[in-house]
Write a protein that holds these residues in place. Structure first.
Motif, PDB file in Angstrom:
ATOM      1  N   GLU A 105      12.102  -6.997 -12.094  1.00  0.00           N
ATOM      2  CA  GLU A 105      11.370  -6.641 -10.879  1.00  0.00           C
ATOM      3  C   GLU A 105      10.758  -5.250 -11.019  1.00  0.00           C
ATOM      4  N   ILE A 106       9.494  -5.139 -10.630  1.00  0.00           N
ATOM      5  CA  ILE A 106       8.824  -3.845 -10.504  1.00  0.00           C
ATOM      6  C   ILE A 106       8.525  -3.651  -9.024  1.00  0.00           C
ATOM      7  N   ALA A 107       9.024  -2.570  -8.446  1.00  0.00           N
ATOM      8  CA  ALA A 107       8.782  -2.273  -7.035  1.00  0.00           C
ATOM      9  C   ALA A 107       7.966  -0.988  -6.927  1.00  0.00           C
ATOM     10  N   VAL A 108       6.865  -1.055  -6.181  1.00  0.00           N
ATOM     11  CA  VAL A 108       6.004   0.113  -5.962  1.00  0.00           C
ATOM     12  C   VAL A 108       6.072   0.469  -4.485  1.00  0.00           C
ATOM     13  N   ALA A 109       6.753   1.573  -4.183  1.00  0.00           N
ATOM     14  CA  ALA A 109       6.921   2.024  -2.797  1.00  0.00           C
ATOM     15  C   ALA A 109       6.060   3.254  -2.551  1.00  0.00           C
ATOM     16  N   ASP A 110       5.394   3.293  -1.384  1.00  0.00           N
ATOM     17  CA  ASP A 110       4.558   4.454  -1.066  1.00  0.00           C
ATOM     18  C   ASP A 110       4.841   4.934   0.347  1.00  0.00           C
ATOM     19  N   THR A 111       4.339   6.122   0.656  1.00  0.00           N
ATOM     20  CA  THR A 111       4.476   6.696   2.002  1.00  0.00           C
ATOM     21  C   THR A 111       3.126   6.650   2.710  1.00  0.00           C
ATOM     22  N   GLY A 112       2.386   5.566   2.463  1.00  0.00           N
ATOM     23  CA  GLY A 112       1.044   5.438   3.011  1.00  0.00           C
ATOM     24  C   GLY A 112       1.017   4.939   4.439  1.00  0.00           C
ATOM     25  N   ILE A 113      -0.146   4.417   4.836  1.00  0.00           N
ATOM     26  CA  ILE A 113      -0.389   4.056   6.237  1.00  0.00           C
ATOM     27  C   ILE A 113       0.226   2.716   6.617  1.00  0.00           C
ATOM     28  N   GLY A 114       0.751   1.966   5.655  1.00  0.00           N
ATOM     29  CA  GLY A 114       1.405   0.688   5.958  1.00  0.00           C
ATOM     30  C   GLY A 114       0.404  -0.442   6.142  1.00  0.00           C
ATOM     31  N   ILE A 115       0.942  -1.640   6.366  1.00  0.00           N
ATOM     32  CA  ILE A 115       0.124  -2.851   6.499  1.00  0.00           C
ATOM     33  C   ILE A 115       0.639  -3.648   7.693  1.00  0.00           C
ATOM     34  N   ASP A 116      -0.275  -4.073   8.565  1.00  0.00           N
ATOM     35  CA  ASP A 116       0.103  -4.916   9.699  1.00  0.00           C
ATOM     36  C   ASP A 116       0.710  -6.217   9.202  1.00  0.00           C
ATOM     37  N   ARG A 117       1.621  -6.767  10.019  1.00  0.00           N
ATOM     38  CA  ARG A 117       2.329  -7.988   9.606  1.00  0.00           C
ATOM     39  C   ARG A 117       1.370  -9.157   9.397  1.00  0.00           C
ATOM     40  N   GLU A 118       0.331  -9.278  10.247  1.00  0.00           N
ATOM     41  CA  GLU A 118      -0.606 -10.389  10.072  1.00  0.00           C
ATOM     42  C   GLU A 118      -1.452 -10.233   8.813  1.00  0.00           C
ATOM     43  N   ASP A 119      -1.572  -8.985   8.307  1.00  0.00           N
ATOM     44  CA  ASP A 119      -2.339  -8.754   7.088  1.00  0.00           C
ATOM     45  C   ASP A 119      -1.513  -8.977   5.824  1.00  0.00           C
ATOM     46  N   GLN A 120      -0.182  -8.949   5.962  1.00  0.00           N
ATOM     47  CA  GLN A 120       0.683  -8.986   4.777  1.00  0.00           C
ATOM     48  C   GLN A 120       0.596 -10.320   4.032  1.00  0.00           C
ATOM     49  N   VAL A 121       0.259 -11.407   4.735  1.00  0.00           N
ATOM     50  CA  VAL A 121       0.131 -12.706   4.086  1.00  0.00           C
ATOM     51  C   VAL A 121      -1.241 -12.838   3.433  1.00  0.00           C
ATOM     52  N   ARG A 122      -2.276 -12.292   4.088  1.00  0.00           N
ATOM     53  CA  ARG A 122      -3.655 -12.501   3.627  1.00  0.00           C
ATOM     54  C   ARG A 122      -4.138 -11.431   2.659  1.00  0.00           C
ATOM     55  N   ILE A 123      -3.346 -10.401   2.450  1.00  0.00           N
ATOM     56  CA  ILE A 123      -3.810  -9.263   1.658  1.00  0.00           C
ATOM     57  C   ILE A 123      -4.092  -9.644   0.198  1.00  0.00           C
ATOM     58  N   PHE A 124      -3.526 -10.776  -0.263  1.00  0.00           N
ATOM     59  CA  PHE A 124      -3.753 -11.222  -1.642  1.00  0.00           C
ATOM     60  C   PHE A 124      -4.924 -12.206  -1.748  1.00  0.00           C
ATOM     61  N   ASP A 125      -5.629 -12.449  -0.624  1.00  0.00           N
ATOM     62  CA  ASP A 125      -6.803 -13.325  -0.654  1.00  0.00           C
ATOM     63  C   ASP A 125      -8.014 -12.583  -1.213  1.00  0.00           C
ATOM     64  N   LYS A 126      -8.948 -13.347  -1.766  1.00  0.00           N
ATOM     65  CA  LYS A 126     -10.178 -12.748  -2.302  1.00  0.00           C
ATOM     66  C   LYS A 126     -10.993 -12.114  -1.172  1.00  0.00           C
ATOM     67  N   PHE A 127     -11.535 -10.945  -1.436  1.00  0.00           N
ATOM     68  CA  PHE A 127     -12.443 -10.213  -0.548  1.00  0.00           C
ATOM     69  C   PHE A 127     -11.789  -9.779   0.765  1.00  0.00           C
ATOM     70  N   TYR A 128     -10.452  -9.880   0.850  1.00  0.00           N
ATOM     71  CA  TYR A 128      -9.812  -9.494   2.108  1.00  0.00           C
ATOM     72  C   TYR A 128      -9.469  -8.010   2.066  1.00  0.00           C
ATOM     73  N   GLU A 129      -9.930  -7.267   3.071  1.00  0.00           N
ATOM     74  CA  GLU A 129      -9.642  -5.843   3.177  1.00  0.00           C
ATOM     75  C   GLU A 129      -8.933  -5.587   4.495  1.00  0.00           C
ATOM     76  N   ALA A 130      -7.715  -5.060   4.437  1.00  0.00           N
ATOM     77  CA  ALA A 130      -6.979  -4.746   5.659  1.00  0.00           C
ATOM     78  C   ALA A 130      -7.498  -3.442   6.248  1.00  0.00           C
ATOM     79  N   GLY A 131      -7.443  -3.359   7.575  1.00  0.00           N
ATOM     80  CA  GLY A 131      -7.844  -2.112   8.241  1.00  0.00           C
ATOM     81  C   GLY A 131      -9.305  -2.131   8.641  1.00  0.00           C
ATOM     82  N   ASN A 132      -9.728  -1.030   9.264  1.00  0.00           N
ATOM     83  CA  ASN A 132     -11.093  -0.890   9.743  1.00  0.00           C
ATOM     84  C   ASN A 132     -12.006  -0.489   8.592  1.00  0.00           C
TER      85      ASN A 132
END
Length: 482
Positions: free
Chosen positions: A382-409
């Motif tokens: 397992e490789i785990a990459v943890a950051d102290t960034g702005i986070g990801i909304d729960r509804e975006d967490q499933v779709r974030i691996f889709d093509k051309f999908y950009e979370a946030g404004n």
């Protein structure tokens, strides 16, 4: 004896006649005793039978009372039900309808009760009446039948109904209870969903076609632009004005960035079409992490971000494509850099885990093998990459691996590749997932949600199998892929 003492016996007497009389009296006494005992037993039996009859009568009275209550409850439930209910008797005539049935069909109970089943079906203009008759017949035999049909209400309105027919008993009668539910809106919604799904499939195919076409059509002119730009900035640098040379340098930088986007588009297209080839070799995951970090060291320095490596040196080498795995990890790490503010912290951890996974075989699709392991405990890295960034909304967490999908404004995003909240083409994580899938692994993200103020952070988990041999196969992994 006259007082009931039948146990008295007359002893023998010397006179013959008296002795015979005594014997007969003794016989009569024994007979009377037996008869008295039999009468007493019969009386006790009669008394017990009377008691049982009385008890049975009380039970019957109670059951009758409960049955009346049940019938009243059934009628109450039937009347208050939100579905139309019709009760049909053994003679195939309508015995009862509830209020909702009157509203659903548009006919009053007086118009429906007593009608033969066939006449009611004709009244509602139901097609294939023999089939509906069979449904009611099967239901009367104890089967539960469900069927969808169209009915025409009084007034001509067309309604799609779902019929549920089942058998009920009322005394000695076996009835059929038919429940009609209005599914018109559900059918309309389902048809719209099916149409939307077909449109999405068509759009997805168009998008994939665009990926292949755009990457092919852009690559040739872009190569020419980059070639001439390099020629001007190297061989002709002394013949060109400094201002023009600076402009050409900017053109070259923009062209290189566009070239990277086109490479990503090509990779996505090849992954979708199962044409991306893997060059399998022994890969040391810790070295892979160090190589990727070295490539991105400049960006960590530019963003003043702290990088912490927690690498387990005991983990063994895995089988995989070194180049593609570095690409995978660089995409995930680059994503962490983009969405972590300046001065933030990113932690990379490697470890080994035994996990239970479902058994799958190696499938070869157009020459490309996708390898997964069996439903047993197998070793994963397992490789785990943890950051102290702005986070990801729960509804975006499933779709974030889709093509051309950009979370946030999107309006918040800048044009820099690793600038804070920088907007890319939305392909990096899609490529990462494709590479992970091809190696028989998994990738997912965990985050408490988006928060640009507190920096809720995210953790990307990458699981790669140590030995993706399938089941008990003795084939060498290299032979399996080639």
């Amino acid at each position: 004896m006259s007082e009931g003492g039948f146990d008295v016996r007359i002893q023998e007497v010397p006179v013959y006649e008296f002795n015979e009389l005594a014997k007969n009296i003794n016989v009569m006494s024994a007979y009377l005793k037996n008869r008295d005992e039999e009468i007493r037993k019969n009386y006790q039996e009669l008394e017990r039978t009377h008691s049982e009859l009385h008890s049975s009568y009380l039970k019957l009275e109670h059951l009758s009372h409960e049955l009346e209550k049940s019938e009243e409850l059934y009628k109450s439930l039937m009347e208050d039900a939100s579905d139309a209910i019709v009760v049909v008797g053994e003679d195939e005539s309508v015995k009862m309808v509830n209020k909702m049935a009157e509203e659903f069909f548009g006919y009053s109970a007086r118009e429906l009760v007593g009608l033969p089943l066939t006449k009611m079906l004709l009244l509602l203009n139901i097609e294939n009446i023999p089939k509906i008759h069979k449904i009611f017949k099967d239901a009367s035999q104890g089967l539960h039948i469900a069927e969808e049909m169209q009915i025409v209400k009084k007034g001509g309105a067309l309604v799609v109904s779902r019929l549920h027919a089942s058998s009920i008993e009322s005394g000695n009668d076996r009835l059929v209870q038919a429940i009609f539910r209005d599914v018109t809106k559900e059918r309309e919604i389902m048809m719209n969903l099916e149409k939307s799904a077909a449109d999405l499939v068509r759009l997805n195919k168009m998008k994939d076609s665009f990926l292949g076409l755009a990457s092919h059509e852009l690559k040739t002119p872009l190569t020419v632009i980059m070639g001439y730009a390099e020629l001007i900035t190297t061989d002709m640098a002394d013949k060109v004005d400094h201002t023009v040379l600076e402009m050409v340098g900017n053109i070259s930088s923009a062209a290189m960035r566009l070239d990277n986007i086109i490479k990503d588009m090509v990779d996505v297209s090849m992954i979708d079409e199962k044409r991306l080839q893997l060059k399998i070799d022994d890969v040391h995951v810790n070295q892979l992490v160090r190589d990727a970090v070295k490539e991105l060291a400049f960006f960590f320095s530019m963003r003043k971000q702290k990088l912490t490596l927690q690498l387990d040196e005991s983990i063994p080498a895995i089988k995989g494509d070194m180049f593609r795995l570095v690409q995978l990890f660089s995409n995930v790490l680059g994503n962490a850099i983009k969405f972590t503010p300046d001065g933030g912290e990113i932690t990379v951890t490697t470890s080994a885990k035994y996990l239970l996974r479902s058994k799958q075989s190696a499938d070869s699709v157009q020459g490309q093998s996708i390898v997964n392991i069996g439903k047993e405990h197998h070793l994963y890295v397992e490789i785990a990459v943890a950051d102290t960034g702005i986070g990801i909304d729960r509804e975006d967490q499933v779709r974030i691996f889709d093509k051309f999908y950009e979370a946030g404004n999107i309006e918040e995003h800048s044009t820099g590749k690793v600038a804070f909240k920088a907007k890319g083409a939305g392909l990096g994580l899609s490529i990462a997932k494709g590479i992970v899938d091809m190696h028989g692994g998994e990738i997912w993200v965990e985050s408490p949600g988006y928060n640009s103020d507190s920096g809720s952070g995210s953790i990307f988990h990458i699981l790669l199998p140590l030995n993706p041999l399938v089941g008990d196969s003795s084939l060498d992994y290299m032979n399996l892929l080639h």
